[in-house]
Design a protein around this motif. Sequence first.
Motif, PDB file in Angstrom:
ATOM      1  N   ARG A 186       0.827  -1.209   0.000  1.00 33.83           N
ATOM      2  CA  ARG A 186       0.000   0.000   0.000  1.00 33.83           C
ATOM      3  C   ARG A 186       0.861   1.258   0.000  1.00 33.83           C
ATOM      4  NH1 ARG A 186      -3.515   0.986   5.289  1.00 33.83           N
ATOM      5  NH2 ARG A 186      -1.491   1.614   6.088  1.00 33.83           N
ATOM      6  N   LEU A 187       1.885   1.274   0.831  1.00 32.07           N
ATOM      7  CA  LEU A 187       2.751   2.457   0.930  1.00 32.07           C
ATOM      8  C   LEU A 187       3.573   2.632  -0.352  1.00 32.07           C
ATOM      9  CD1 LEU A 187       3.925   4.840   2.466  1.00 32.07           C
ATOM     10  CD2 LEU A 187       5.475   3.267   3.643  1.00 32.07           C
ATOM     11  N   LEU A 188       4.112   1.535  -0.871  1.00 31.18           N
ATOM     12  CA  LEU A 188       4.865   1.616  -2.122  1.00 31.18           C
ATOM     13  C   LEU A 188       3.976   2.147  -3.245  1.00 31.18           C
ATOM     14  CD1 LEU A 188       6.804  -1.778  -1.899  1.00 31.18           C
ATOM     15  CD2 LEU A 188       7.855   0.493  -1.888  1.00 31.18           C
ATOM     16  N   ALA A 190       1.364   3.903  -2.998  1.00 30.07           N
ATOM     17  CA  ALA A 190       0.981   5.305  -2.748  1.00 30.07           C
ATOM     18  C   ALA A 190       2.007   6.271  -3.300  1.00 30.07           C
ATOM     19  CB  ALA A 190       0.786   5.536  -1.247  1.00 30.07           C
ATOM     20  N   GLN A 191       3.275   5.825  -3.401  1.00 37.43           N
ATOM     21  CA  GLN A 191       4.317   6.695  -3.945  1.00 37.43           C
ATOM     22  C   GLN A 191       4.191   6.854  -5.463  1.00 37.43           C
ATOM     23  OE1 GLN A 191       5.941   8.411  -1.915  1.00 37.43           O
ATOM     24  NE2 GLN A 191       6.085   7.268   0.004  1.00 37.43           N
ATOM     25  N   PHE A 193       1.137   7.636  -6.642  1.00 40.30           N
ATOM     26  CA  PHE A 193      -0.070   8.427  -6.822  1.00 40.30           C
ATOM     27  C   PHE A 193       0.183   9.914  -7.044  1.00 40.30           C
ATOM     28  CE2 PHE A 193      -2.157   4.717  -6.478  1.00 40.30           C
ATOM     29  CZ  PHE A 193      -2.628   4.278  -5.247  1.00 40.30           C
TER      30      PHE A 193
ATOM     31  N   TYR B  54      -3.907  10.975   4.105  1.00 40.53           N
ATOM     32  CA  TYR B  54      -3.643   9.542   4.141  1.00 40.53           C
ATOM     33  C   TYR B  54      -3.806   8.948   5.535  1.00 40.53           C
ATOM     34  CZ  TYR B  54      -2.531   9.141  -0.769  1.00 40.53           C
ATOM     35  OH  TYR B  54      -2.635   9.118  -2.141  1.00 40.53           O
ATOM     36  N   TRP B  58      -6.154   5.747   5.679  1.00 35.61           N
ATOM     37  CA  TRP B  58      -5.603   4.457   6.071  1.00 35.61           C
ATOM     38  C   TRP B  58      -6.070   4.025   7.464  1.00 35.61           C
ATOM     39  CZ3 TRP B  58       0.057   5.594   4.062  1.00 35.61           C
ATOM     40  CH2 TRP B  58       0.057   5.486   2.661  1.00 35.61           C
ATOM     41  N   LYS B 347       3.291  10.403   3.237  1.00 34.44           N
ATOM     42  CA  LYS B 347       2.717   9.060   3.206  1.00 34.44           C
ATOM     43  C   LYS B 347       3.522   8.113   4.099  1.00 34.44           C
ATOM     44  CE  LYS B 347       0.957   9.797  -1.455  1.00 34.44           C
ATOM     45  NZ  LYS B 347       1.408   9.960  -2.850  1.00 34.44           N
ATOM     46  N   ASP B 351       1.857   6.304   7.461  1.00 35.03           N
ATOM     47  CA  ASP B 351       1.920   4.850   7.621  1.00 35.03           C
ATOM     48  C   ASP B 351       2.650   4.490   8.916  1.00 35.03           C
ATOM     49  OD1 ASP B 351       3.794   2.192   6.701  1.00 35.03           O
ATOM     50  OD2 ASP B 351       1.648   2.088   6.302  1.00 35.03           O
ATOM     51  N   ASN B 382      10.299   8.853  -3.874  1.00 37.84           N
ATOM     52  CA  ASN B 382      10.818   9.344  -5.150  1.00 37.84           C
ATOM     53  C   ASN B 382      10.583  10.832  -5.278  1.00 37.84           C
ATOM     54  OD1 ASN B 382       8.405   9.909  -7.228  1.00 37.84           O
ATOM     55  ND2 ASN B 382       7.838   8.165  -5.966  1.00 37.84           N
ATOM     56  N   ASP B 445      -3.775  14.460  -5.572  1.00 37.38           N
ATOM     57  CA  ASP B 445      -3.286  13.509  -4.567  1.00 37.38           C
ATOM     58  C   ASP B 445      -3.147  14.171  -3.207  1.00 37.38           C
ATOM     59  OD1 ASP B 445      -0.276  11.576  -4.015  1.00 37.38           O
ATOM     60  OD2 ASP B 445      -2.358  10.974  -3.757  1.00 37.38           O
TER      61      ASP B 445
END
Lengths: 275, 454
Positions: A186-188, A190-191, A193, B54, B58, B347, B351, B382, B445
Motif C-alpha cells: 500500500r505504501l509503495l 501510494a508513492q 499516486f 492519508y 488508512w 505518506k 503509515d 521518489n 493527490d
Amino acid sequence: MSTRTPLFLLAWLLPVLGVQAASLSPSSLTMSPGQVAVVTVTNIKGSLSMTNSSPAVAAAALASPRITVSALKAGSTTVTVRDKGGSKSLRVTVTAPPMTVSPESLNLTAGQSGTVTVSNPNGSVRAASSNSSIATVILSNNLVTVQGKMAGSAAITIRDSKTSRTVAVTVTSNGGGGGVTSTEGRLLAAQCFQCHNAKGGSTGFDRITGESVNEIVSEMKEMQAKAASEPEIMHSQAMIYTDAEITALAQYLASLSGSGSGGGNSNGGKDNDDD
Amino acid sequence: MSSFNRRDFIRVTGLGAATAATGLPSLVSKANAANPKNVVIIGGGFAGATTAKYLVEWASAEGLSIKVTLIDRNATYASPILSNLVLVGKLPETSLNFTYAALTGVSFVQAEVSDIDTVLKQVTAGGNTYAYDRLIVAPGIDFLDTNGLGAPIIGLREAIDSRTIIPAWKGGTDVTALKQQLTGIPSGTGVFILSIPKAPYRCPPGPYERACVVADWLNQNRPGAKVIVLDANADITAEKHTFSTAFSAMGVTYIPNAHLSSVSYANNQWTVIASTGNYVANVLNVLPRQRAGLLLDKIPGILNASLFADVHALTYESTQIPGVHVIGDAQATPQPKAGHVGNGEGKVCADAILKMIRTNSQDTAQYIANVGESRIPAVVTNSACYSPIKASTAATASYLTVGFRADQSNGWVPTKISASLGEAPSPTGDNWKDMFDWAENLFYDTFNVTRNVG
C-alpha cells in the motif's frame, strides 16, 4: 393359605405396611448426546427390573445396582425401575450440545491462511471478522478459513442460532527479505499516486489500476530493461524498485477496484507502455 | 472457555503490553475505539496536507480510531509548484490556490500557532488548545539574511521587509508582485538578476527554471533585456545539462560561487556587491538562504546547526524530540526540498504513525524494537518534477527524477538510488504537456481537488 402370595397383593399392601420403593441417585439427568451417566439404585427389595420409555433418546442398561444411561440424541425419556417396594422413575433430558470452535486463537503471517473447525452448530452458522484489513473469513461446511492480510489483531466471531464464539487472530508481518506485507504494498503504491492517481486528477499518465498483478509486474520489468537505452521518466522511476517491491505494489494496485478515471492519454502521443 | 475468551484474558492479565514487547502488535482495537489517538499536523502544504489525507484514509481502512487536526495560518494554500508560469503570465495566480475543504475526515483549523508544549503534548493556536498523541510539524522554509559564507547580506532584510526585493519563493501574491516588477524592466538595457542561495534550498531546479522563463519573457516582451544568474553554489545544482544548454541558447549569464555581501537601491537601479564582482539590475530577485520554518523555534533543540530538523527516515520523528515528527522542506534528510517528495514523505509518516499507534510505540526506537528491525521493509520515496524552460511560443519543459531508499543496511538514511536518476535529454513540447499532468495529479493527490491548469 398357600405359601405363594401373589406379588401384586404384596405390592398393594407394602406401602400400607410402610415398605418404601427403591431410590435413584441422581434422581434426574440432563445430558448431551454422547455423554454417559451412571445412576445408582439403593434400597432394593428383591429383584430389580427396569424400563425405558424412549430408548432412541438415551439407552439405559441395568447391571444392578447400577444403571448406565447413554445419551443419544435430543429429547427426553423416562427410566423406571421396579422392585418389591414399588417403582421409581428417573427423567432423562438430552439437550443438543452447544456449538464449539477449534482452535480459539490463530497466529498467522500476512498472506497465510488457517482454518477454524465449527462443531455442533445449531441452526445456520455465520462468521465475521472484526477487521477485514487484518484478517478475512470464508465459511464453508462448518469450516472457517481465515486469511491473514496484514500485521495486527482481529477477532473472528462465529455465531449459530444459540450462541457465539470468538477466535482471536494475530497476524504478523512476513519479515525482512522473504516477503512483503500488504501495508508495504500500500505504501509503495501510494508513492505512484503523485503522478498516477487512482481516483482523480489528470487523465494524462497511464492508469495503474484495473490491471492484473502480472500486467503491472511485466510493464515495470520492461521499463527497467529500457532505462539505460531509452531515457524516459517512468523508465528511471521503475529502476527504484526491487522485484519483491514491484510484486507488493502490483498486488496492492490489482486489489483496488480500479474506479479511477484515465487510461487514455490526453496529449495523444505519450504512452509509457512502450509496446 | 465459553464466554471468557482470549481478549478478556489479555485485558485481565495485562498481557497486551507483554505481547507488544515480544514484537506482536497488541490487541488495541477495542480499547482504541474508546480512546481515539489525536494526531495534530501544523502546516498545510504538500507534506502536511498529504499526511492528513492519508492518515484519515488508512486509519479508516484499518479500523483504527484517530482524530486528525490540520492547523495552518492561512485558509488557502498557494502552490509554489507551477508558480513560475504565473510569473510570466501563463497561468492566473488563483489557479494555484487550494483549500482543505475536500480533505474529508480532516479537522481543519485556520489559526496561527502561538505555543507548542512537548511536555504537556499540546498545541495552542487561535486561543484554543489541541492535545496530541503525535505531532507533525510541516512549516516549510523561511529565509536567512546571511550568504553562503555565513556573512550578513547588508540591505537584504530591509529590502524584503519593504517589499522592494520579493523572493516569491512561496507562491501566491508575491509571485504577482514580482511579475509586476518585471514589467518595469526596460527593453534594450534592462537587467534581471536572480541570486541563488547556497544549497540546501527549496526546489533545486526552480531558480534555474525561473531564469529561463524570465529570459524567454524578456526576449518576447523586452527585447535586449538580459538575465544574470548569481549562484552561491559552485555549479548548477540540478539538471546541469538542461540548464547550461538553455542558458547558452537564451543568453543568460551564469556566475557560480557568487556570494552577496550587500544590496542597495539608488538612482532607479539595484547595485549588488558580490564575491565575484559588482552588478546592477532593474529587478533584483534574491532567493535568500533558507532554514526550516520559524515555527520550529517554538521547540527548543529540534533544529540542527544548519537550522533544519534531523529525523528518523522510518517515521520522520525528530531524533531530538520524541513524539514530534517533521516532514517536508523543514526536515534534514538528504531528499530534495520539494512538494512531490514532501507528499511522499507524508505518506511514509502517516503509515509509520499508524504502525506506532498499533504497536503502542512511544518513539521510533521503541517501534523498531517492538517490530524487530530486520522485519521492517525498506522505505522508498521518489522525487520528480517538470520544469518549464520556454513558456511563450513552442513551449518546452524538462524533467528530473530520482528515488531514495532507507533501510537497515544503510542505517535508515534515505540514499539516492543512482540507477533511478533521470534528466530529460532535452526540453520538449511533450514534457511541457506532461508537466501539467504531473502537477494536476499532485494537486489531486494532496488536496483531493481536480484542477485543470494546462
